[in-house]
Scaffold this active site. Structure first.
Site, PDB file in Angstrom:
ATOM      1  CB  CYS A   1      36.917  -0.346 -31.314  1.00  0.00           C
ATOM      2  SG  CYS A   1      37.983   0.900 -30.246  1.00  0.00           S
TER       3      CYS A   1
ATOM      4  CG  ASP B   1      26.364   2.732 -35.812  1.00  0.00           C
ATOM      5  OD1 ASP B   1      27.490   3.205 -35.327  1.00  0.00           O
ATOM      6  OD2 ASP B   1      25.850   3.826 -36.705  1.00  0.00           O
TER       7      ASP B   1
ATOM      8  CB  SER C   1      35.398   5.274 -35.399  1.00  0.00           C
ATOM      9  OG  SER C   1      36.591   6.312 -34.696  1.00  0.00           O
TER      10      SER C   1
ATOM     11  NE  ARG D   1      30.204  10.265 -38.273  1.00  0.00           N
ATOM     12  CZ  ARG D   1      31.032  10.683 -37.533  1.00  0.00           C
ATOM     13  NH1 ARG D   1      30.899  11.990 -36.745  1.00  0.00           N
ATOM     14  NH2 ARG D   1      31.854  10.002 -36.856  1.00  0.00           N
TER      15      ARG D   1
ATOM     16  CG  HIS E   1      27.659   5.397 -31.805  1.00  0.00           C
ATOM     17  ND1 HIS E   1      28.932   5.984 -31.908  1.00  0.00           N
ATOM     18  CD2 HIS E   1      27.766   4.927 -32.746  1.00  0.00           C
ATOM     19  CE1 HIS E   1      29.523   5.799 -32.959  1.00  0.00           C
ATOM     20  NE2 HIS E   1      28.750   5.066 -33.588  1.00  0.00           N
TER      21      HIS E   1
ATOM     22  CE1 TYR F   1      31.070   8.303 -48.610  1.00  0.00           C
ATOM     23  CE2 TYR F   1      31.160   8.195 -46.536  1.00  0.00           C
ATOM     24  CZ  TYR F   1      31.317   7.724 -47.787  1.00  0.00           C
ATOM     25  OH  TYR F   1      32.127   6.609 -47.685  1.00  0.00           O
TER      26      TYR F   1
ATOM     27  CE  LYS G   1      27.178   7.037 -36.907  1.00  0.00           C
ATOM     28  NZ  LYS G   1      27.232   5.843 -36.058  1.00  0.00           N
TER      29      LYS G   1
HETATM   30  O1  TSX Z   1      37.267  -6.002 -34.964  1.00  0.00           O
HETATM   31  C1  TSX Z   1      38.209  -6.278 -34.138  1.00  0.00           C
HETATM   32  N1  TSX Z   1      37.905  -6.955 -32.793  1.00  0.00           N
HETATM   33  C2  TSX Z   1      36.526  -7.253 -32.572  1.00  0.00           C
HETATM   34  C3  TSX Z   1      35.894  -8.553 -33.280  1.00  0.00           C
HETATM   35  C4  TSX Z   1      34.822  -9.092 -32.718  1.00  0.00           C
HETATM   36  N2  TSX Z   1      39.382  -5.898 -34.489  1.00  0.00           N
HETATM   37  C5  TSX Z   1      39.638  -5.338 -35.563  1.00  0.00           C
HETATM   38  C6  TSX Z   1      39.674  -3.712 -35.317  1.00  0.00           C
HETATM   39  C7  TSX Z   1      39.769  -2.742 -36.607  1.00  0.00           C
HETATM   40  C8  TSX Z   1      38.327  -2.362 -36.920  1.00  0.00           C
HETATM   41  C9  TSX Z   1      40.571  -6.449 -33.652  1.00  0.00           C
HETATM   42  N3  TSX Z   1      41.862  -6.319 -33.861  1.00  0.00           N
HETATM   43  C10 TSX Z   1      40.224  -7.030 -32.480  1.00  0.00           C
HETATM   44  C11 TSX Z   1      38.945  -7.538 -32.033  1.00  0.00           C
HETATM   45  O2  TSX Z   1      38.767  -7.941 -31.200  1.00  0.00           O
HETATM   46  N4  TSX Z   1      41.546  -7.378 -32.109  1.00  0.00           N
HETATM   47  C12 TSX Z   1      42.383  -6.728 -32.800  1.00  0.00           C
HETATM   48  C13 TSX Z   1      43.800  -6.747 -32.587  1.00  0.00           C
HETATM   49  C14 TSX Z   1      44.535  -7.929 -33.192  1.00  0.00           C
HETATM   50  C15 TSX Z   1      44.837  -7.904 -34.566  1.00  0.00           C
HETATM   51  C16 TSX Z   1      45.270  -8.934 -35.258  1.00  0.00           C
HETATM   52  C17 TSX Z   1      45.465 -10.047 -34.592  1.00  0.00           C
HETATM   53  C18 TSX Z   1      45.058 -10.356 -33.286  1.00  0.00           C
HETATM   54  C19 TSX Z   1      44.681  -9.087 -32.501  1.00  0.00           C
HETATM   55  N5  TSX Z   1      45.918 -11.180 -35.227  1.00  0.00           N
HETATM   56  C20 TSX Z   1      46.723 -12.355 -34.742  1.00  0.00           C
HETATM   57  O3  TSX Z   1      47.013 -12.590 -33.531  1.00  0.00           O
HETATM   58  C21 TSX Z   1      46.976 -13.249 -35.996  1.00  0.00           C
HETATM   59 MN    MN Z   2      28.889   4.587 -35.828  1.00  0.00          MN
END
Ligand code: TSX
Ligand code: MN
Length: 600
Positions: A268, A295, A266, A87, A244, A215, A224
């Protein structure tokens, strides 16, 4: 129809019978054809045969590359222009007659100027091309919460994606015929020149004009542009919310399901949360998580005062990198067939590949070059487009006309320090403030410093089609007699310890936090009141089957009074950026918390 068009071209019009009764729509399509001068007009009916024909043509001209048909049947790779991969917020405008109605959160242009600018770009831009007319419905076709639109585009890739992402074709056209109202979206890829690229919204005219990009959010106008920017404006006028947010259902072992809507900036993991797989112990007990949307959420109060929500989309346009059997098994299962991939890499045997998928080595990068170990194989914003029906956790209620009742609204952000794992807002007004205050620390080094806090109210900063101050007032307006509003929570899956490591395991384990929220909604779970809201103690959340470090047990549930004083002071400055139109009730709520923090 062709005969009515005063065109210098010898215009072919396909599927003319479909449009026969639709005067306003026909008139607009003919006006746009006169402007853009296509060689042909094709009215999309959404049929399998139409899709097959489009795919054949795109395979022939290289727009779609078939993937390994044994591992990924009916799936394709599309490579976008390398300068057209995301975007473009700096080229996205909200064109209301009054500048103040767009607010400091939007780029603004006067409608007449914007139309003139866009029409100059569109003039003759479809010469030699086919104009596709895509009638679509955002939301279940028979839902009173759903809304229709028509996108005109010269991109068959857009047609193929819209067919997956929306209810597209004959049924939508029939609804438009009945309702006489639809959002008008005009799109052309133009020359894909970043210097001649604009995404313009005219909320007062229910119109979108998008030029110069093929895109995602720039081109699939139902998403969006319509379902957030135009719909948020429409929702304010009509008394509902276009947000959102993902929507998920949590089913307990008794078979009762609570629905939760959640907004995150974004990066998360919204799609991951929407498709969460319960931890082993919970699965054994009979807990299930159902995906309603990943989304966008449209919701409105029902006759019983509760908020009812639909997902206006019919598919997922998900970020590929990071999607794996570990992070999101449901997403991975969804995209094994009948999927369009955009800007991912390839293995030597023609399978799609991206960073974080697995430890195989890719052969070709997203640009189509031999993989070079110094650069990612997939573009960081590479995508999959897939029908939601292919998702193993797709909720049986997701297609219900009346929507699902929302028990809780969750706001979240990526915060390494200060913000606890979860807290509950004391009431709706406080919840709106929590949403307005949310934000994330930046992750990608590409856009400047890492770890800088960026506020993104309700994750709507790039998507609210009107002034944020008016948006906050609209949110507050739902708190009225008879309302049975959802409880509001804030979560932070990303708190870090002194060693810089994440303290909370996240992913499936997040269900423990959702279970606590549902306990709060039902009145069974405990919490401790603080000035920032109600916090669980570690004992208030079920933790069997997960081991938390001593630091995690201490920090994730801790209320840091001094830290929050600074946070709430900075929030006052942020609200001030939206000027006098910010509702007094919101400023007073900020003042109340600031005072309580000082009193402690
Ligand atoms: O999506 C994520 N969530 C929500 C899942 C339901 N991610 C990925 C974010 C990038 C898009 C996360 N990353 C989450 C999470 O709850 N938490 C984390 C942080 C994290 C990353 C790796 C580990 C633990 C926490 N791995 C180990 O502990 C092995
Ligand atoms: Mn979105």
């Amino acid at each position: 129809m062709a005969a009515q068009l005063d065109s210098p071209n010898s215009l072919e019009v396909e599927n003319t019978a479909m449009g026969s009764q639709l005067d306003a729509l026909n008139q607009w399509v003919m006006d746009m054809a006169r402007l853009t001068q296509p060689d042909r007009i094709h009215w999309c009916d959404g049929s399998d045969s139409e899709f097959a024909e489009l795919v054949k043509q795109m395979e022939a001209d290289g727009t779609l590359l078939p993937l390994n048909s044994e591992t990924h049947p009916n799936s394709w790779l599309h490579r976008s222009h390398p300068d057209d991969v995301a975007r473009v917020e700096h080229l996205t405008f909200v064109c209301t007659s009054e500048r103040e109605d767009a607010g400091p959160n939007n780029h603004w242009m006067a409608p007449a100027d914007a139309h003139a600018k866009m029409d100059a770009l569109f003039a003759g831009c479809m010469r030699g091309r086919t104009m596709y007319v895509i009638p679509y419905c955002m939301g279940p076709i028979d839902s009173p919460l759903a809304r229709c639109g028509v996108e005109i585009t010269d991109s068959p890739y857009v047609v193929a994606n819209m067919r997956i992402m929306t209810r597209m074709g004959a049924a939508a056209l029939a609804r438009i015929e009945r309702e006489k109202q639809f959002v008008r979206g005009l799109h052309s890829i133009g020359e894909l020149d970043p210097e001649r690229r604009f995404i313009m919204h005219f909320p007062e005219e229910l119109t979108i004009k998008s030029f110069g990009s093929g895109y995602g959010g720039n081109a699939l106008l139902g998403k969006k542009c319509h379902a957030l920017r135009i719909a948020s404006h429409q929702a304010r006028k009509e008394g509902w919310l276009a947000e959102h947010m993902l929507i998920l259902g949590v089913e307990n072992p008794k078979g009762e399901t609570h629905y939760i809507a959640a907004a995150f900036p974004s990066a998360c993991g919204k799609t991951n949360l929407a498709m969460l797989i319960p931890p082993e112990g919970y699965r054994r007990e009979g807990w299930k998580v159902w995906t309603v949307g990943d989304d966008i959420c449209w919701m409105r109060p029902g006759a019983d005062g509760r908020m009812y929500a639909i997902n206006p989309e019919a598919g997922f346009f998900g970020v590929a990198p990071g999607t794996s059997a570990k992070s999101n098994p449901n997403a991975l299962a969804s995209i094994q067939h009948d999927t369009i991939f955009t800007n991912v890499g390839l293995t030597e045997d023609g399978q799609p590949w991206w960073e974080g998928l697995d430890d195989r080595k890719p052969a070709i990068d997203w640009r189509g070059n031999a993989y070079d170990f110094n650069a990612p194989a997939a573009h960081p914003n590479s995508r999959f487009t897939v029908s939601a029906r292919q998702c193993p956790s797709w909720s049986p209620k997701a297609e219900d006309a009346q929507g699902v009742p929302i028990s809780a609204i969750v706001f979240g952000g990526r915060r390494a320090s200060l913000v606890p794992l979860v807290f509950e807002a004391r009431d709706w007004t406080h919840g709106v403030l929590v949403g307005a205050a949310m934000g994330s620390e930046t992750t990608a080094a590409a856009t400047g410093a890492v770890g800088v806090m960026r506020r993104d109210p309700m994750a709507m900063k790039p998507f609210c089609g009107y002034n944020f101050a008016d948006y906050f007032a609209h949110w507050l307006s739902f708190d009225k007699p008879g309302a049975q509003l959802p409880k509001v929570f804030h979560v932070n899956w990303f708190r870090k310890g002194d060693d810089g490591k994440f303290l909370w395991p996240g992913f499936g384990e997040n269900l423990r936090v959702l279970e606590w929220m549902i306990g709060r909604v039902e009145g069974s779970a405990s919490a401790t009141e603080t000035p920032i809201g109600a916090l669980p103690k570690v004992e208030d959340i079920r933790m069997e089957g997960v081991t938390l470090s001593d630091e995690a047990r201490r920090v994730l549930f801790h209320f840091d009074r001094a830290g929050w004083q600074a946070e709430i002071d900075s929030l006052e400055g942020f609200l001030g950026e939206f000027g006098d139109r910010v509702p007094d009730a919101l400023k007073q709520e900020q003042g109340r918390i600031a005072k309580e923090l000082r009193a402690g």
